[in-house]
Write an enzyme that holds these catalytic residues in place. Structure first.
Site, mmCIF file in Angstrom:
data_model
loop_
_atom_site.group_PDB
_atom_site.id
_atom_site.type_symbol
_atom_site.label_atom_id
_atom_site.label_comp_id
_atom_site.label_asym_id
_atom_site.label_seq_id
_atom_site.Cartn_x
_atom_site.Cartn_y
_atom_site.Cartn_z
ATOM 1 N N ASP A 1 -7.984 -4.290 2.086
ATOM 2 C CA ASP A 1 -6.712 -3.574 1.893
ATOM 3 C C ASP A 1 -6.850 -2.594 0.740
ATOM 4 O O ASP A 1 -5.958 -2.471 -0.098
ATOM 5 C CB ASP A 1 -5.574 -4.563 1.639
ATOM 6 N N ASP B 1 -5.029 -7.282 -5.976
ATOM 7 C CA ASP B 1 -4.483 -7.767 -4.700
ATOM 8 C C ASP B 1 -5.592 -8.123 -3.727
ATOM 9 O O ASP B 1 -5.826 -7.443 -2.729
ATOM 10 C CB ASP B 1 -3.543 -6.727 -4.077
ATOM 11 N N LYS C 1 1.614 -14.506 -10.746
ATOM 12 C CA LYS C 1 1.900 -14.044 -9.383
ATOM 13 C C LYS C 1 2.483 -15.191 -8.576
ATOM 14 O O LYS C 1 1.867 -16.254 -8.462
ATOM 15 C CB LYS C 1 0.623 -13.523 -8.713
ATOM 16 N N TYR D 1 -3.003 2.166 -3.879
ATOM 17 C CA TYR D 1 -1.954 1.235 -4.311
ATOM 18 C C TYR D 1 -2.539 -0.048 -4.895
ATOM 19 O O TYR D 1 -1.893 -0.712 -5.691
ATOM 20 C CB TYR D 1 -1.042 0.872 -3.127
ATOM 21 N N ASN D 2 -3.748 -0.408 -4.468
ATOM 22 C CA ASN D 2 -4.365 -1.658 -4.904
ATOM 23 C C ASN D 2 -5.534 -1.437 -5.865
ATOM 24 O O ASN D 2 -6.427 -2.271 -5.970
ATOM 25 C CB ASN D 2 -4.829 -2.466 -3.682
ATOM 26 N N GLU E 1 6.260 -10.053 -0.232
ATOM 27 C CA GLU E 1 5.303 -11.156 -0.172
ATOM 28 C C GLU E 1 5.205 -11.924 -1.491
ATOM 29 O O GLU E 1 5.052 -13.136 -1.488
ATOM 30 C CB GLU E 1 3.908 -10.623 0.184
ATOM 31 N N THR F 1 7.545 -6.292 -7.836
ATOM 32 C CA THR F 1 8.302 -7.131 -6.908
ATOM 33 C C THR F 1 8.030 -6.654 -5.485
ATOM 34 O O THR F 1 7.865 -5.460 -5.239
ATOM 35 C CB THR F 1 9.814 -7.055 -7.183
ATOM 36 N N GLY F 2 7.956 -7.592 -4.585
ATOM 37 C CA GLY F 2 7.690 -7.235 -3.202
ATOM 38 C C GLY F 2 8.158 -8.325 -2.268
ATOM 39 O O GLY F 2 8.618 -9.388 -2.702
ATOM 40 N N ASN G 1 5.936 -11.724 -6.095
ATOM 41 C CA ASN G 1 6.437 -11.107 -7.315
ATOM 42 C C ASN G 1 5.459 -11.433 -8.433
ATOM 43 O O ASN G 1 4.944 -12.547 -8.500
ATOM 44 C CB ASN G 1 7.818 -11.643 -7.685
ATOM 45 N N VAL G 2 5.204 -10.457 -9.287
ATOM 46 C CA VAL G 2 4.319 -10.681 -10.421
ATOM 47 C C VAL G 2 5.127 -10.528 -11.699
ATOM 48 O O VAL G 2 5.816 -9.520 -11.895
ATOM 49 C CB VAL G 2 3.136 -9.685 -10.426
#
Length: 258
Positions: free
Chosen positions: A191, A207, A79, A195-196, A63, A60-61, A65-66
């Site tokens: 990016d 991402d 997504k 994290y990605n 921008e 969740t974020g 949610n998945v």
């Protein structure tokens, strides 16, 4: 209408579409995620028989949610970009210089729809180039369906949380992905960080909504940032290559390609 009633209404609407809601109590973020726009996109994807189960959130974020989902018993990642909280300025920076999407103007909704299409397109290009990414399956409005990278409904861990035996080998492997992305898919991730990248036996890039084509005015700056991020992280665990040499090799190789 209270929150519980709203949840029940949501479950009824989704199940009326022929989709089973799995682990409904874990879907904590549906209140502001499954708005009218998202439900409309969901209807279309369900009618195309692309979703049969919706489970709980994978991530969740602000921008996006998945959610975990299934199609005919196979795990998928659903997504959903959040129209109301999308970072309009940040998205526009990546879209404006991309010839594929530079004509997109207007509302936040239009920008988010274009961003969803952009991530689908970027993943398709990377996947066709043989780079380990989630295979894109379909998109509609602000929803992107992808291959689920994980086991037993649990996603593979981010690189920063993964158990890695040979960091030097993984570092070289990711640099190989960056080169293939640049030379064959003609993209810069823009990016790339711990994290990605997911890791299970090998690294996977995720991402990719912000990834840009090589003619983007900031493509070179984004490439430099990606390499710096990789070297920053891996320098804790193994020897890393000279950043300028990596970039010179990549850019030189890219220019030689037709």
């Amino acid at each position: 209408m209270g929150r519980e009633e709203e949840h029940e209404r949501f479950d009824r609407e989704i199940e009326a579409m022929g989709v089973r809601v799995k682990d409904a109590n874990t879907v904590k973020v549906r209140d502001d995620v499954f708005d009218e726009v998202t439900l409309m996109a969901l209807y279309k994807l369900v009618h195309k028989k692309l979703i049969s189960v919706i489970g709980g959130p994978i991530s969740t974020g602000k921008e996006a949610n998945v959610f975990y989902g299934e199609r005919d018993g196979q795990g998928i990642a659903i997504k959903i970009y959040r129209v109301q909280t999308a970072n309009f300025k940040a998205m526009n920076e990546y879209l404006a210089g991309d010839r594929r999407f530079s004509s997109v103007r207007g509302t936040r909704k239009a920008l988010v729809f274009a961003w969803t299409k952009k991530e689908y397109s970027n993943l398709a290009r990377a996947h066709e180039a043989g780079i380990p990414v989630p295979e894109p399956l379909a998109f509609d409005r602000n929803i992107l369906l992808m291959q689920f990278l994980g086991r037993d409904e649990i996603p593979y861990p981010q690189l920063r949380n993964a158990d890695v035996e040979d960091y030097a080998a993984v570092y070289r492997e990711i640099l190989g992905y960056v080169e293939r992305l640049y030379r064959e898919a003609r993209l810069v991730h823009a990016d790339l960080s711990e994290y990605n990248i997911l890791y299970h036996e090998k690294p996977y890039l995720i991402d990719m909504g912000q990834a840009v084509t090589l003619d983007h005015p900031r493509a070179s700056a984004f490439l430099v940032r990606d390499i710096k991020n990789l070297n920053r992280y891996f320098s804790r665990y193994c020897d890393v290559a000279d950043e300028e040499e990596i970039i010179r090799t990549l850019i030189g190789a890219g220019r030689r390609e037709p």
